[in-house]
Design a protein around this motif. Structure first.
Motif, PDB file in Angstrom:
ATOM      1  N   SER A  38       0.820  -1.213   0.000  1.00  0.00           N
ATOM      2  CA  SER A  38       0.000   0.000   0.000  1.00  0.00           C
ATOM      3  C   SER A  38       0.852   1.261   0.000  1.00  0.00           C
ATOM      4  CB  SER A  38      -0.908   0.007   1.233  1.00  0.00           C
ATOM      5  OG  SER A  38      -0.129  -0.049   2.424  1.00  0.00           O
ATOM      6  N   ALA A  65      -1.376  -3.859   4.971  1.00  0.00           N
ATOM      7  CA  ALA A  65      -1.468  -2.530   4.354  1.00  0.00           C
ATOM      8  C   ALA A  65      -1.293  -1.424   5.378  1.00  0.00           C
ATOM      9  CB  ALA A  65      -2.816  -2.382   3.646  1.00  0.00           C
ATOM     10  N   ASP A 246      -2.183  -3.471  -4.770  1.00  0.00           N
ATOM     11  CA  ASP A 246      -3.150  -3.797  -3.715  1.00  0.00           C
ATOM     12  C   ASP A 246      -4.108  -2.620  -3.562  1.00  0.00           C
ATOM     13  OD1 ASP A 246      -4.537  -4.538  -1.480  1.00  0.00           O
ATOM     14  OD2 ASP A 246      -2.825  -4.478  -0.113  1.00  0.00           O
ATOM     15  N   GLY A 249      -5.733  -2.181  -0.130  1.00  0.00           N
ATOM     16  CA  GLY A 249      -4.747  -1.718   0.840  1.00  0.00           C
ATOM     17  C   GLY A 249      -4.408  -0.246   0.663  1.00  0.00           C
ATOM     18  N   ARG A 252      -7.319   1.713   2.089  1.00  0.00           N
ATOM     19  CA  ARG A 252      -7.333   1.710   3.561  1.00  0.00           C
ATOM     20  C   ARG A 252      -6.229   2.589   4.120  1.00  0.00           C
ATOM     21  NH1 ARG A 252      -8.118  -3.707   2.495  1.00  0.00           N
ATOM     22  NH2 ARG A 252      -6.022  -4.289   3.148  1.00  0.00           N
ATOM     23  N   ARG A 253      -5.065   2.545   3.514  1.00  0.00           N
ATOM     24  CA  ARG A 253      -3.944   3.366   3.982  1.00  0.00           C
ATOM     25  C   ARG A 253      -4.267   4.848   3.822  1.00  0.00           C
ATOM     26  NH1 ARG A 253       1.662   2.401   4.577  1.00  0.00           N
ATOM     27  NH2 ARG A 253       2.938   4.288   4.343  1.00  0.00           N
ATOM     28  N   HIS A 283      -1.032 -10.068  -2.411  1.00  0.00           N
ATOM     29  CA  HIS A 283      -0.790  -9.238  -1.256  1.00  0.00           C
ATOM     30  C   HIS A 283      -1.357  -9.933  -0.034  1.00  0.00           C
ATOM     31  CE1 HIS A 283      -5.031  -8.151  -1.747  1.00  0.00           C
ATOM     32  NE2 HIS A 283      -4.764  -7.881  -2.998  1.00  0.00           N
TER      33      HIS A 283
END
Length: 285
Positions: A38, A65, A246, A249, A252-253, A283
């Protein structure tokens, strides 16, 4: 905007030398990469690692992530940090290049790790002789001509005139790459180099991160660079690039770090990255 965990600040900057006299020297199966896909720095390293074909020479440990430690770091990396820097201050962050022989970290510096992968291990020629200036120019263009203005163009607390000026700078940066991609499949010729790794990850960030804070009109203007985005799609389908993407990810990051206001452009992706990477991504779950 603010972050719930810190940005990468390299604290350990060891280098892999040419031979045994250098301490750290290129030996198969001695080193290990610890990467969170990520993270754009880690994504560049992962793509480079695959382009070089180092899967059987230098293993990769993939991290979640999001850092899962209370200090914004990865607890799994803490023993390596402690072995390398007594009472290491700050969180244990990725990327990390570690030495399995000693249990210590060689480097946490993304630029140094990339350089050592390319120059110290056999594989594709990602840094052709005489290309230093051209590769550095691409890196600077990505950082100053795309990344920085994209961040400023999406700042909800900036004046409209400042956001428009930043957007114009971003469009100028993309236009320069649009012209450059008129005759070749890759930025420096017929084969991928570090310049392509740099630019492709920058485009991924532009569409999957910065786009969330741009209005629909701005995203439409950014999308009006057909060669740039055709290039992004084509490389997403390349196994060395797309397999590391990803998307969940990255999202989310970004949402864990960012406190900026979401804009209308968030709903209009420029590239259907999932379509072009389907069946390739790997991932952590």
């Amino acid at each position: 905007m603010s972050a719930s965990f810190p940005s990468v600040v390299p604290t350990l900057r060891g280098r892999i030398g040419r031979d045994a006299r250098s301490g750290y020297y290129p030996v198969p199966h001695r080193y290990r990469l610890h990467l969170a896909l990520s993270c754009p720095h880690c994504l560049r390293i992962a793509v480079t690692h695959s382009l070089l074909g180092l899967d059987d020479v230098l293993p990769v440990t993939l991290l979640p992530a999001l850092p899962d430690g209370p200090d914004g770091g990865y607890p799994a990396l803490r023993p390596l940090y402690e072995a390398s820097s007594h009472r290491h201050p700050g969180p244990a962050q990725a990327p990390v290049l570690s030495d399995d022989w000693s249990g210590r970290i060689v480097s946490t510096d993304p630029a140094g790790i990339l350089t050592d992968l390319v120059r110290r291990f056999p594989g594709a020629d990602l840094h052709p002789r005489g290309a230093d200036t051209a590769i550095e120019a691409v890196r600077q263009s990505c950082e100053l001509g795309i990344e920085a203005p994209a961040q400023h163009a999406g700042r909800s607390d900036a004046a409209p005139a400042a956001r428009e000026a930043a957007l114009r700078s971003l469009l100028d940066g993309l236009a320069a790459f649009e012209r450059r991609l008129g005759t070749e499949d890759y930025l420096l010729g017929g084969e991928p180099t570090l310049a392509d790794v740099e630019f492709w990850v920058t485009l991924v960030q532009l569409d999957t991160v910065h786009r969330w804070h741009l209005d629909a009109a701005a995203v439409h203007r950014i999308a009006e660079h057909p060669r740039v985005w055709a290039y992004a799609r084509r490389l997403a389908g390349h196994p060395a690039f797309g397999r590391h993407l990803d998307l969940g990810g990255i999202a989310r990051r970004h949402h864990a770090r960012c406190r900026g206001r979401e804009a209308a452009g968030a709903a209009i992706p420029i590239v259907d990255w999932a379509e072009h990477t389907r069946g390739r991504a790997h991932h952590p779950g």
